[in-house]
Design a protein around this motif. Structure first.
Motif, PDB file in Angstrom:
ATOM      1  N   GLN A  27     -18.751  -4.838  11.290  1.00  0.00           N
ATOM      2  CA  GLN A  27     -19.401  -3.553  10.932  1.00  0.00           C
ATOM      3  C   GLN A  27     -19.302  -3.087   9.499  1.00  0.00           C
ATOM      4  N   GLU A  28     -20.363  -2.258   9.124  1.00  0.00           N
ATOM      5  CA  GLU A  28     -20.534  -1.934   7.758  1.00  0.00           C
ATOM      6  C   GLU A  28     -19.085  -1.672   6.994  1.00  0.00           C
ATOM      7  N   LYS A  29     -18.503  -0.795   7.724  1.00  0.00           N
ATOM      8  CA  LYS A  29     -17.481   0.020   7.084  1.00  0.00           C
ATOM      9  C   LYS A  29     -16.201  -1.276   6.849  1.00  0.00           C
ATOM     10  N   LYS A  30     -16.126  -1.981   7.618  1.00  0.00           N
ATOM     11  CA  LYS A  30     -15.260  -3.102   7.515  1.00  0.00           C
ATOM     12  C   LYS A  30     -15.730  -4.152   6.373  1.00  0.00           C
ATOM     13  N   ILE A  31     -16.997  -4.398   6.213  1.00  0.00           N
ATOM     14  CA  ILE A  31     -17.711  -5.150   5.145  1.00  0.00           C
ATOM     15  C   ILE A  31     -17.302  -4.187   3.899  1.00  0.00           C
ATOM     16  N   ASP A  32     -17.357  -3.114   3.684  1.00  0.00           N
ATOM     17  CA  ASP A  32     -16.992  -2.301   2.376  1.00  0.00           C
ATOM     18  C   ASP A  32     -15.629  -2.408   2.034  1.00  0.00           C
ATOM     19  N   GLU A  33     -14.640  -2.711   2.919  1.00  0.00           N
ATOM     20  CA  GLU A  33     -13.283  -2.921   2.963  1.00  0.00           C
ATOM     21  C   GLU A  33     -12.939  -4.336   2.327  1.00  0.00           C
ATOM     22  N   VAL A  34     -13.824  -5.504   2.573  1.00  0.00           N
ATOM     23  CA  VAL A  34     -13.289  -6.918   2.066  1.00  0.00           C
ATOM     24  C   VAL A  34     -13.990  -7.219   0.747  1.00  0.00           C
ATOM     25  N   SER A 160     -25.834  -6.261  -7.989  1.00  0.00           N
ATOM     26  CA  SER A 160     -26.459  -4.991  -7.537  1.00  0.00           C
ATOM     27  C   SER A 160     -26.038  -4.366  -6.258  1.00  0.00           C
ATOM     28  N   ARG A 161     -26.339  -3.060  -6.081  1.00  0.00           N
ATOM     29  CA  ARG A 161     -25.905  -2.295  -4.756  1.00  0.00           C
ATOM     30  C   ARG A 161     -27.040  -2.646  -3.638  1.00  0.00           C
ATOM     31  N   LYS A 162     -26.596  -2.762  -2.508  1.00  0.00           N
ATOM     32  CA  LYS A 162     -27.445  -3.207  -1.182  1.00  0.00           C
ATOM     33  C   LYS A 162     -27.568  -1.766  -0.533  1.00  0.00           C
ATOM     34  N   PRO A 163     -28.502  -1.577   0.444  1.00  0.00           N
ATOM     35  CA  PRO A 163     -28.669  -0.462   0.843  1.00  0.00           C
ATOM     36  C   PRO A 163     -27.677  -0.373   2.556  1.00  0.00           C
ATOM     37  N   ILE A 164     -27.027   0.566   2.813  1.00  0.00           N
ATOM     38  CA  ILE A 164     -26.508   0.710   3.961  1.00  0.00           C
ATOM     39  C   ILE A 164     -27.137   1.737   4.919  1.00  0.00           C
ATOM     40  N   SER A 165     -26.674   1.876   6.316  1.00  0.00           N
ATOM     41  CA  SER A 165     -27.238   2.482   7.029  1.00  0.00           C
ATOM     42  C   SER A 165     -27.344   3.952   6.877  1.00  0.00           C
ATOM     43  N   LYS A 166     -26.311   4.463   6.124  1.00  0.00           N
ATOM     44  CA  LYS A 166     -26.194   6.064   5.725  1.00  0.00           C
ATOM     45  C   LYS A 166     -27.011   6.291   4.589  1.00  0.00           C
ATOM     46  N   GLN A 167     -27.698   7.386   4.469  1.00  0.00           N
ATOM     47  CA  GLN A 167     -28.599   7.536   3.328  1.00  0.00           C
ATOM     48  C   GLN A 167     -27.528   7.979   2.350  1.00  0.00           C
ATOM     49  N   GLU A 168     -27.829   7.210   1.076  1.00  0.00           N
ATOM     50  CA  GLU A 168     -27.112   7.479  -0.304  1.00  0.00           C
ATOM     51  C   GLU A 168     -28.290   7.811  -1.429  1.00  0.00           C
ATOM     52  N   PHE A 169     -27.703   8.835  -2.022  1.00  0.00           N
ATOM     53  CA  PHE A 169     -28.454   9.536  -3.428  1.00  0.00           C
ATOM     54  C   PHE A 169     -27.272  10.217  -4.235  1.00  0.00           C
ATOM     55  N   THR A 170     -27.578   9.815  -5.652  1.00  0.00           N
ATOM     56  CA  THR A 170     -26.461   9.924  -6.181  1.00  0.00           C
ATOM     57  C   THR A 170     -27.414  10.425  -7.648  1.00  0.00           C
ATOM     58  N   ALA A 171     -27.247  11.482  -8.243  1.00  0.00           N
ATOM     59  CA  ALA A 171     -27.679  11.821  -9.652  1.00  0.00           C
ATOM     60  C   ALA A 171     -26.726  12.294 -10.791  1.00  0.00           C
ATOM     61  N   LEU A 172     -26.710  11.925 -11.751  1.00  0.00           N
ATOM     62  CA  LEU A 172     -25.739  12.082 -12.666  1.00  0.00           C
ATOM     63  C   LEU A 172     -26.310  12.523 -14.177  1.00  0.00           C
ATOM     64  N   THR A 192     -33.961  -0.105  10.418  1.00  0.00           N
ATOM     65  CA  THR A 192     -33.980  -1.087  11.275  1.00  0.00           C
ATOM     66  C   THR A 192     -34.513  -2.532  10.812  1.00  0.00           C
ATOM     67  N   ASN A 193     -35.952  -2.421  10.340  1.00  0.00           N
ATOM     68  CA  ASN A 193     -36.663  -3.462   9.747  1.00  0.00           C
ATOM     69  C   ASN A 193     -36.571  -3.551   8.114  1.00  0.00           C
ATOM     70  N   PHE A 194     -36.228  -2.717   7.463  1.00  0.00           N
ATOM     71  CA  PHE A 194     -36.466  -2.732   5.858  1.00  0.00           C
ATOM     72  C   PHE A 194     -35.233  -1.651   5.590  1.00  0.00           C
ATOM     73  N   GLY A 195     -35.194  -1.838   4.078  1.00  0.00           N
ATOM     74  CA  GLY A 195     -34.457  -0.787   3.551  1.00  0.00           C
ATOM     75  C   GLY A 195     -34.692  -0.889   2.174  1.00  0.00           C
ATOM     76  N   TYR A 196     -34.201  -0.077   1.144  1.00  0.00           N
ATOM     77  CA  TYR A 196     -34.468   0.014  -0.032  1.00  0.00           C
ATOM     78  C   TYR A 196     -33.492   0.283  -0.813  1.00  0.00           C
ATOM     79  N   THR A 197     -33.430   0.153  -2.252  1.00  0.00           N
ATOM     80  CA  THR A 197     -32.660   0.821  -3.314  1.00  0.00           C
ATOM     81  C   THR A 197     -33.409   1.303  -4.356  1.00  0.00           C
ATOM     82  N   PHE A 198     -33.224   2.349  -5.056  1.00  0.00           N
ATOM     83  CA  PHE A 198     -33.887   2.666  -6.266  1.00  0.00           C
ATOM     84  C   PHE A 198     -32.987   3.176  -7.228  1.00  0.00           C
TER      85      PHE A 198
END
Length: 654
Positions: A27-34, A160-172, A192-198
């Motif tokens: 699971q993605e959550k476990k991957i983030d912890e390793v 570089s960062r990779k996408p996860i199933s939860k929408q991420e958005f950060t402005a600084l 499901t079939n694609f993802g993005y980072t920007f």
């Protein structure tokens, strides 16, 4: 075509393997912890890796993005054994030095691809915003068997960062007392079939004359960074990544009158750099049901720099290219890695007023084989590599590393490896030589540098009872010893006309010492203490063999305390005495910083940070230049010159 070798492989393998049996995934959550060691290609947990790798993780990147949003120089400099040295007071250029060796011996990778070398290895390399990064991996010591020539002193792999199933958005947004303004935005999502980072980021910095000598200590700078990536998932076990990174910078330093647009006959000195870096990447990974995997990486980078000064003009271009195909095969108690790569760079001067280096190209083709053998308490990683270069022959690079765990608390690690570095007049040096004074490498008389390095360390790890929040307390202590010898060192010399030429010396460069650090988590305190002792010597000199601007003693510490919605931290480092180029001794100095952050509701975080609390500056001990204001000569830098800096940032996060 050689710059885009094998790109059709991605489409072939994608079609061939898209129907493979799915792999049971974590699971993605476990991957983030390793914490994964991406630099070894075998995705081992860091505590089990025979190769010593230190990781600055995602949480470190998120915290650093609010403290130093423009780049990663500060956080790298916090690591024991790593020195960030500013080489120019005018341009602000810096390089990464590991274990006392020059910056040209540190290989910097982006997602496992070496793109920064020679002419493109200077300005802007450390201006990679941490908000765009998953982690940074550091290998201290030789890593040339994995990634080819260049990683003699060590390796920095920027992930570089990779996408996860939860929408991420950060402005600084950030502002500092040096009148630096930053605005960074990151967004990502996996479907499901694609993802993005920007990622998009902008920086505006006005020139600052901190010591009031009439010259800029911080250049005027405007920069924009763009990094969109598209991730395609043809099957559950296949990933195709297509990305582009653009970095566009303009800075001007020198006489403040000139920078402000008021030159006259007594105020004319300036240096303006306009750089443009475009990097294109294509990555493909196919996993199989037996946990083996096939990886393909391809990148091409186009770097343009236009230099203008009161005496010279230069416009030049460097193209870097890299392609690699590797196969990882796990077996009972062992992992095999087999691969090949083609990499190189081409430098082309396009127009100039005073410049003496013609067009040239360096490239290599490499074959490598690596085996990781896992025994009950011991893991042995052995590898061989053979590089075939265009101008300097072939190089055989064996490497062995081993880790042995005595019990759950004690372990030891050791390794030995070989490396090489092809000569390049434009490679980063301890000081920035005037470009018009550099002479080309004579490939008929100049040999490549060869190195041998070894390390040994002892580790202690202990986990204590849980604290009030349920987190486990822990302590980790590492005591390491290192030795690197570089034979046939290529050294800069001056001829009778003041030109800089490079030649091999008959005696080696040797760096040795030990590195001690401790990390601990105690009752919601995160603590780090590190000390590095380095003896770095140019053995080809009859006397004063020390490598200039290299501290023998360096100490660093950080402490961070988490409250419910607050974080407070301090850091301090002591840099011991160094030797200037004229053999005189600099004083040691203390650098300290403090920060506090506050979460405002679910989405906002504010950070107040102060760097260089005691306002130590090199200009308090000596003038930064000699000569006249019309024709200055700047002294090499051994300490900060920008003084005390306070910054305030606001982060909005979904």
């Amino acid at each position: 075509m050689k710059k885009l070798i094998f790109p059709i492989f991605t489409l072939i393998f994608s079609a061939a393997f898209s129907q493979q049996k799915p792999i049971d995934s974590t699971q993605e959550k476990k991957i983030d912890e390793v914490v994964i060691v991406a630099s070894s290609r075998t995705e081992q947990k860091i505590e089990h890796s025979p190769q010593k790798v230190e990781v600055l993780g995602k949480e470190d990147m998120q915290e650093e993005s609010g403290i130093k949003p423009m780049g990663i120089a500060s956080i790298l400099g916090d690591v024991s054994g790593v020195q960030i040295q500013q080489t120019s007071a005018v341009s602000g250029n810096s390089n990464v030095r590991i274990q006392g060796l020059d910056g040209r011996y540190t290989q910097i990778l982006r997602d496992g691809m070496p793109l920064f070398d020679g002419f493109s290895g200077g300005l802007g390399v450390l201006n990679i915003p941490p908000l765009d990064l998953q982690q940074i991996e550091l290998i201290k010591g030789s890593a040339s068997t994995l990634y080819g020539g260049g990683a003699i002193g060590g390796l920095v792999n920027i992930i570089s960062r990779k996408p996860i199933s939860k929408q991420e958005f950060t402005a600084l947004a950030n502002y500092s007392t040096l009148d630096e303004k930053n605005l960074n935005i990151f967004a990502a999502k996996k479907f499901t079939n694609f993802g993005y980072t920007f990622f998009v980021g902008g920086t505006s910095q006005n020139a600052q004359d901190v010591n009031k000598d009439g010259f800029s200590d911080v250049p005027k700078q405007n920069s924009v960074v763009l990094h969109p990536r598209l991730f395609l998932y043809p099957s559950q076990n296949s990933t195709i990544t297509i990305g582009w990174s653009g970095s566009f910078d303009k800075n001007i330093g020198g006489d403040m009158n000139v920078i402000h647009g008021n030159p006259d006959q007594n105020h004319q000195y300036f240096e303006e750099n306009k750089t443009r870096r475009n990097t294109y990447e294509l990555l493909f990974q196919q996993k199989f049901s037996d946990k083996s995997k096939l990886d393909f990486k391809n990148s091409w980078s186009d770097f343009n720099r236009k230099l203008s000064s009161n005496e010279n003009d230069l416009s030049a271009r460097q193209q870097n290219y890299f392609s690699e195909l590797s196969f990882v095969k796990p077996m009972d108690k062992m992992i095999w890695v087999l691969g090949a790569d083609f990499q190189g760079n081409q430098f082309t001067p396009e127009s100039f007023k005073h410049f003496q280096i013609p067009k040239f190209e360096n490239n290599s083709f490499g074959l490598f084989l690596q085996n990781t053998l896992k025994l009950q308490k011991t893991t042995i990683e052995s590898g061989i590599r053979n590089d075939f270069t265009k101008n300097y022959g072939s190089f055989f690079l064996p490497q062995v590393a081993v880790i042995h765990r005595f019990n759950e608390n004690w372990a030891t690690r050791a390794g030995v490896g070989f490396g090489y570095k092809v000569p390049n007049s434009l490679a980063p040096q301890i000081t920035d030589y005037p470009l018009e004074k550099l002479l080309p490498i004579n490939i008929q008389t100049t040999k490549a540098e060869k190195s041998a390095g070894c390390n040994f360390e002892i580790n202690y790890r202990k986990t204590f009872a849980e604290d009030e929040s349920g987190e486990k307390n822990s302590i980790f202590i590492n005591q390491a010893f290192f030795l690197t010898q570089i034979n046939n060192p290529v050294v800069a010399n001056y001829d009778s006309n003041g030109n800089v030429y490079f030649r091999n010396e008959t005696e080696p460069v040797v760096s040795k010492g030990f590195d001690t650090y401790m990390r601990a988590t105690l009752d919601e305190w995160e603590l780090y203490l590190g000390y590095t002792f380095t003896i770095a010597e140019n053995k080809y000199l009859s006397q004063n063999q020390f490598i200039p601007l290299t501290p023998k003693n360096r100490f660093a510490m950080t402490a961070l305390k988490e409250f419910k919605t607050w974080k407070a931290g301090i850091e301090a480092s002591y840099t011991g005495k160094q030797r200037r180029l004229d053999y005189t001794e600099t004083p040691g100095y203390l650098f300290a910083a403090a920060m506090v952050s506050k979460e405002l509701g679910e989405h906002f975080t504010v950070v107040l940070n102060c760097e260089n609390l005691f306002d130590f500056r090199q200009s308090r001990k000596e003038t930064l230049y000699t000569g006249s204001i019309l024709n200055p000569t700047f002294n090499p830098l051994w300490a900060p010159i920008d003084g005390r800096v306070v910054n305030f940032s606001v982060k909005f996060k979904l």
